[in-house]
Design an enzyme around this catalytic site. Structure first.
Site, PDB file in Angstrom:
ATOM      1  N   MET A 107     -61.699  50.673  33.773  1.00 46.10           N
ATOM      2  CA  MET A 107     -61.473  49.229  34.361  1.00 46.10           C
ATOM      3  C   MET A 107     -62.595  48.706  35.076  1.00 46.10           C
ATOM      4  SD  MET A 107     -57.349  48.705  35.501  1.00 46.10           S
ATOM      5  CE  MET A 107     -57.580  49.482  37.048  1.00 46.10           C
TER       6      MET A 107
ATOM      7  N   HIS B 220     -65.923  58.247  36.935  1.00 47.60           N
ATOM      8  CA  HIS B 220     -65.926  57.550  35.678  1.00 47.60           C
ATOM      9  C   HIS B 220     -66.955  58.120  34.907  1.00 47.60           C
ATOM     10  CE1 HIS B 220     -64.226  54.013  37.832  1.00 47.60           C
ATOM     11  NE2 HIS B 220     -63.296  54.189  36.969  1.00 47.60           N
TER      12      HIS B 220
ATOM     13  N   GLN C 171     -58.400  63.659  35.255  1.00 49.59           N
ATOM     14  CA  GLN C 171     -57.193  64.223  35.847  1.00 49.59           C
ATOM     15  C   GLN C 171     -56.819  63.575  37.083  1.00 49.59           C
ATOM     16  OE1 GLN C 171     -55.393  66.758  34.751  1.00 49.59           O
ATOM     17  NE2 GLN C 171     -53.967  66.519  36.664  1.00 49.59           N
TER      18      GLN C 171
ATOM     19  N   VAL D 273     -63.507  64.217  40.363  1.00 47.69           N
ATOM     20  CA  VAL D 273     -64.657  64.323  41.149  1.00 47.69           C
ATOM     21  C   VAL D 273     -64.276  63.827  42.533  1.00 47.69           C
ATOM     22  CG1 VAL D 273     -66.832  63.304  41.243  1.00 47.69           C
ATOM     23  CG2 VAL D 273     -66.055  63.839  39.053  1.00 47.69           C
TER      24      VAL D 273
ATOM     25  N   SER E  52     -62.511  56.775  43.860  1.00 46.76           N
ATOM     26  CA  SER E  52     -61.707  55.832  43.226  1.00 46.76           C
ATOM     27  C   SER E  52     -62.251  54.711  43.492  1.00 46.76           C
ATOM     28  CB  SER E  52     -60.012  55.913  43.764  1.00 46.76           C
ATOM     29  OG  SER E  52     -59.519  54.732  43.751  1.00 46.76           O
TER      30      SER E  52
HETATM   31  P1  AMP Z   1     -60.019  53.281  36.299  1.00 47.68           P
HETATM   32  O1  AMP Z   1     -61.123  52.551  35.902  1.00 47.68           O
HETATM   33  O2  AMP Z   1     -59.297  53.531  37.340  1.00 47.68           O
HETATM   34  O3  AMP Z   1     -58.773  53.043  35.148  1.00 47.68           O
HETATM   35  O4  AMP Z   1     -60.295  54.844  35.456  1.00 47.68           O
HETATM   36  C1  AMP Z   1     -60.977  54.840  34.417  1.00 47.68           C
HETATM   37  C2  AMP Z   1     -60.651  56.652  33.912  1.00 47.68           C
HETATM   38  O5  AMP Z   1     -61.559  57.239  35.110  1.00 47.68           O
HETATM   39  C3  AMP Z   1     -59.480  57.175  34.127  1.00 47.68           C
HETATM   40  O6  AMP Z   1     -59.067  58.101  32.953  1.00 47.68           O
HETATM   41  C4  AMP Z   1     -59.441  58.029  35.599  1.00 47.68           C
HETATM   42  O7  AMP Z   1     -58.478  58.912  35.548  1.00 47.68           O
HETATM   43  C5  AMP Z   1     -60.791  58.462  35.646  1.00 47.68           C
HETATM   44  N1  AMP Z   1     -61.136  58.599  36.760  1.00 47.68           N
HETATM   45  C6  AMP Z   1     -60.961  57.713  37.901  1.00 47.68           C
HETATM   46  N2  AMP Z   1     -61.435  58.432  39.235  1.00 47.68           N
HETATM   47  C7  AMP Z   1     -61.742  59.664  38.765  1.00 47.68           C
HETATM   48  C8  AMP Z   1     -62.325  60.763  39.525  1.00 47.68           C
HETATM   49  N3  AMP Z   1     -62.351  60.781  40.721  1.00 47.68           N
HETATM   50  N4  AMP Z   1     -62.369  62.007  38.868  1.00 47.68           N
HETATM   51  C9  AMP Z   1     -62.466  61.858  37.668  1.00 47.68           C
HETATM   52  N5  AMP Z   1     -62.068  60.914  36.655  1.00 47.68           N
HETATM   53  C10 AMP Z   1     -61.718  59.736  37.313  1.00 47.68           C
END
Ligand code: AMP
Length: 296
Positions: A30, A37, A147, A175, A184
């Site tokens: 997103m 990411h 994860q 991470v 996040s």
């Molecule tokens: P999002 O942009 O929040 O929808 O996340 C996109 C992808 O990045 C998803 O598969 C999340 O699980 C992954 N993601 C987000 N934060 C982390 C993190 N701290 N470590 C690993 N993967 C992440």
């Protein structure tokens, strides 16, 4: 790096990749990208073409949630991806994905209303729908997820299996910042005080993991410890903590080989999630898979 904004243009490009017999990876995001990411790009690089999608999916946000407020630093995201050697960014608008009259949604039953689904009704229906659409449009050989969103990966694996999708899902470790906070996009909502308090998620997972290492196997006991620690932080409010099977999110009374401890905590008004597999060591903060976030 190519930026593709429409489904039709993506399909044209994809047909050309088919003619060249290229393999494709997809990393759905997103945006508001951080090192979490970017860690997903590693395994995605094994494909001939690496596609990252950036789409703030309205269907996975509830009416009272942060859709409008969700950070969208597009220029920065694009330069990060370009620097990472990403081939193509799929950047559709909301009406491109959900045109006027859109009516079809996917629900993975029995897994979507528990844990995060309980306080975010409709969230996983939105996630499953958009990921299914992205898989149909991009037709990747591999799709990579974090994860960090454990329930999401479990639901998506089940969708891929149930709908016989020809894609391999790869899941990368969480991470973390040096103090353990999982990266996040929503961490930027936290005030200075809240940011400090937010380590309570990692600390409570670590507390449970230590108890597990000492031989405690009763979920109720482990969860009580988690609850008590979170209650001790005045800026934090537990949404849920649960020990479930990674296969199907079934609650486990005893920790077994496939146990996942997952939690969601409000820190101020920001809801954060985190999790750990109990039978595996939690990556130490600052160690490789728990390494601090440096986006450069
Ligand atoms: P999002 O942009 O929040 O929808 O996340 C996109 C992808 O990045 C998803 O598969 C999340 O699980 C992954 N993601 C987000 N934060 C982390 C993190 N701290 N470590 C690993 N993967 C992440």
């Amino acid at each position: 790096m190519q930026i593709v904004k429409t489904v039709a243009d993506f399909k044209t490009l994809r047909a050309e990749w088919d003619r060249q017999r290229l393999t494709i990876s997809l990393v759905p995001t997103m945006g508001a990208l951080h090192a979490g990411h970017l860690s997903l790009l590693g395994p995605a690089r094994k494909a001939d073409r690496l596609v990252v999608s950036i789409f703030v999916n309205p269907a996975q946000f509830g009416p009272q949630e942060d859709l409008q407020r969700y950070p969208r630093p597009l220029e920065r995201d694009l330069s990060l991806l370009e620097a990472q050697g990403v081939d193509t960014v799929f950047l559709p608008s909301a009406t491109e994905i959900y045109p006027e009259g859109y009516r079809t949604f996917v629900t993975v039953e029995g897994m979507s209303s528990e844990l995060c689904g309980a306080s975010r009704p409709g969230h996983f229906r939105g996630v499953a729908t958009v990921v299914l659409k992205l898989i149909h449009i991009v037709r990747p050989h591999w799709a990579v997820f974090g994860q960090k969103d454990a329930q999401q990966t479990i639901i998506l694996r089940r969708m891929v299996r149930d709908l016989n999708l020809d894609v391999d899902l790869l899941v990368q470790p969480i991470v973390r910042e040096v103090d353990g906070l999982a990266l996040s996009s929503r961490n930027q909502y936290l005030s200075g005080e809240e940011r400090k308090a937010a380590t309570i998620l990692f600390r409570s997972l670590e507390l449970a993991r230590q108890a597990w290492l000492r031989g405690e196997r009763e979920s109720a006991v482990l969860l009580r410890g988690v609850r008590e620690l979170i209650d001790s932080e005045s800026l934090a409010r537990l949404d849920y903590a649960a020990i479930v099977s990674v296969e199907d999110l079934r609650p486990l009374a005893e920790v077994s080989a496939d146990a996942l401890l997952a939690l969601a905590v409000f820190v101020g008004s920001t809801r954060l999630i985190d999790n750990v597999f109990l039978p595996q060591p939690l990556p130490r903060a600052g160690s490789e898979s728990g390494s601090p976030c440096h986006e450069e």
